[in-house]
Write an enzyme that holds these catalytic residues in place. Sequence first.
Site, mmCIF file in Angstrom:
data_model
loop_
_atom_site.group_PDB
_atom_site.id
_atom_site.type_symbol
_atom_site.label_atom_id
_atom_site.label_comp_id
_atom_site.label_asym_id
_atom_site.label_seq_id
_atom_site.Cartn_x
_atom_site.Cartn_y
_atom_site.Cartn_z
ATOM 1 N N GLU A 10 104.102 52.916 -2.418
ATOM 2 C CA GLU A 10 105.002 52.843 -3.569
ATOM 3 C C GLU A 10 105.065 54.171 -4.320
ATOM 4 O O GLU A 10 104.214 55.052 -4.156
ATOM 5 C CB GLU A 10 104.535 51.727 -4.501
ATOM 6 C CG GLU A 10 105.399 51.455 -5.727
ATOM 7 C CD GLU A 10 106.845 51.088 -5.393
ATOM 8 O OE1 GLU A 10 107.572 51.964 -4.878
ATOM 9 O OE2 GLU A 10 107.243 49.947 -5.681
ATOM 10 N N HIS A 40 107.397 48.686 -0.309
ATOM 11 C CA HIS A 40 107.454 48.352 -1.733
ATOM 12 C C HIS A 40 108.867 48.500 -2.280
ATOM 13 O O HIS A 40 109.700 49.208 -1.697
ATOM 14 C CB HIS A 40 106.505 49.271 -2.502
ATOM 15 C CG HIS A 40 105.130 49.325 -1.916
ATOM 16 N ND1 HIS A 40 104.098 48.545 -2.373
ATOM 17 C CD2 HIS A 40 104.619 50.058 -0.887
ATOM 18 C CE1 HIS A 40 102.998 48.793 -1.662
ATOM 19 N NE2 HIS A 40 103.306 49.711 -0.743
ATOM 20 N N ARG A 77 98.895 45.049 -0.475
ATOM 21 C CA ARG A 77 99.954 44.057 -0.661
ATOM 22 C C ARG A 77 101.043 44.180 0.405
ATOM 23 O O ARG A 77 101.592 43.172 0.853
ATOM 24 C CB ARG A 77 100.547 44.161 -2.065
ATOM 25 C CG ARG A 77 101.122 45.529 -2.461
ATOM 26 C CD ARG A 77 101.424 45.535 -3.960
ATOM 27 N NE ARG A 77 102.048 46.774 -4.434
ATOM 28 C CZ ARG A 77 101.388 47.852 -4.843
ATOM 29 N NH1 ARG A 77 100.055 47.850 -4.808
ATOM 30 N NH2 ARG A 77 102.041 48.910 -5.293
ATOM 31 N N ARG A 128 110.076 44.074 1.682
ATOM 32 C CA ARG A 128 109.217 44.264 0.509
ATOM 33 C C ARG A 128 108.059 43.273 0.556
ATOM 34 O O ARG A 128 108.184 42.155 1.054
ATOM 35 C CB ARG A 128 110.006 44.050 -0.780
ATOM 36 C CG ARG A 128 109.175 44.418 -2.016
ATOM 37 C CD ARG A 128 109.847 44.042 -3.322
ATOM 38 N NE ARG A 128 108.922 44.284 -4.434
ATOM 39 C CZ ARG A 128 109.037 43.747 -5.638
ATOM 40 N NH1 ARG A 128 110.039 42.923 -5.902
ATOM 41 N NH2 ARG A 128 108.154 44.013 -6.586
ATOM 42 N N HIS A 129 106.927 43.693 0.026
ATOM 43 C CA HIS A 129 105.727 42.854 0.016
ATOM 44 C C HIS A 129 105.912 41.598 -0.840
ATOM 45 O O HIS A 129 106.821 41.507 -1.670
ATOM 46 C CB HIS A 129 104.532 43.656 -0.507
ATOM 47 C CG HIS A 129 104.685 44.103 -1.937
ATOM 48 N ND1 HIS A 129 104.495 43.264 -3.012
ATOM 49 C CD2 HIS A 129 105.028 45.307 -2.462
ATOM 50 C CE1 HIS A 129 104.702 43.917 -4.136
ATOM 51 N NE2 HIS A 129 105.038 45.170 -3.831
#
Length: 208
Positions: A83, A145, A59, A9-10
Amino acid sequence: MSKRIVCLRHGQTLWNVEQRFQGHTDIALDETGLAQAARAASLLASLRPTLIVSSDLSRANETGLALGRLVGLDVAVDKDLRERGGGEWEGLTRDEIAARWPEEYVAWEAPGGEPVADVAARVSAAMRRWASSLDDGGLLVVASHGAALRLGICAMLGLPEELWSSIGGLGNCSWSVLEEGRRGWRLVEHNAGTLPEPINSDDSPGTD
């Protein structure tokens, strides 16, 4: 050796801090998020990734690039890893959403948003597509995400939709690890912030 996928995940964004629904809105990492990405990269580099791919949103792409720079790999971009679309909720805080759409908030279904089944299908399809190009023993890092990865993981595991809530979320710059077994993909680490270690127990790896 088995193929593996690290689902990363970012890092943190300002909207994460403010608890705003990000969805497809392109929000960059904040200073903390950049530091998180650098830390995650320093740990994951020791796994010697074979391939890195990220969502097209900055991101996630910035998070993947931190690792790519460290290990000397380019980062491919795949919009299917972005996302879950938040429709009318994007940019709003949880409190604002709960006040304006109380029933939809409980169901976590945004007006004009993307159904969870659609997200699970597109993300898992993308992960399978990229993993198919790995050699045996290869390691794919997917920078994406929170909701997208959680739902994609559920689909990769073949879980029925009514059990998807049994898989918890991912913290910023935490990761989960999928490994390909004889009967499909299995989850061997979830929401980790440290490197996976071998598991020795009576649960034989031959039972997959």
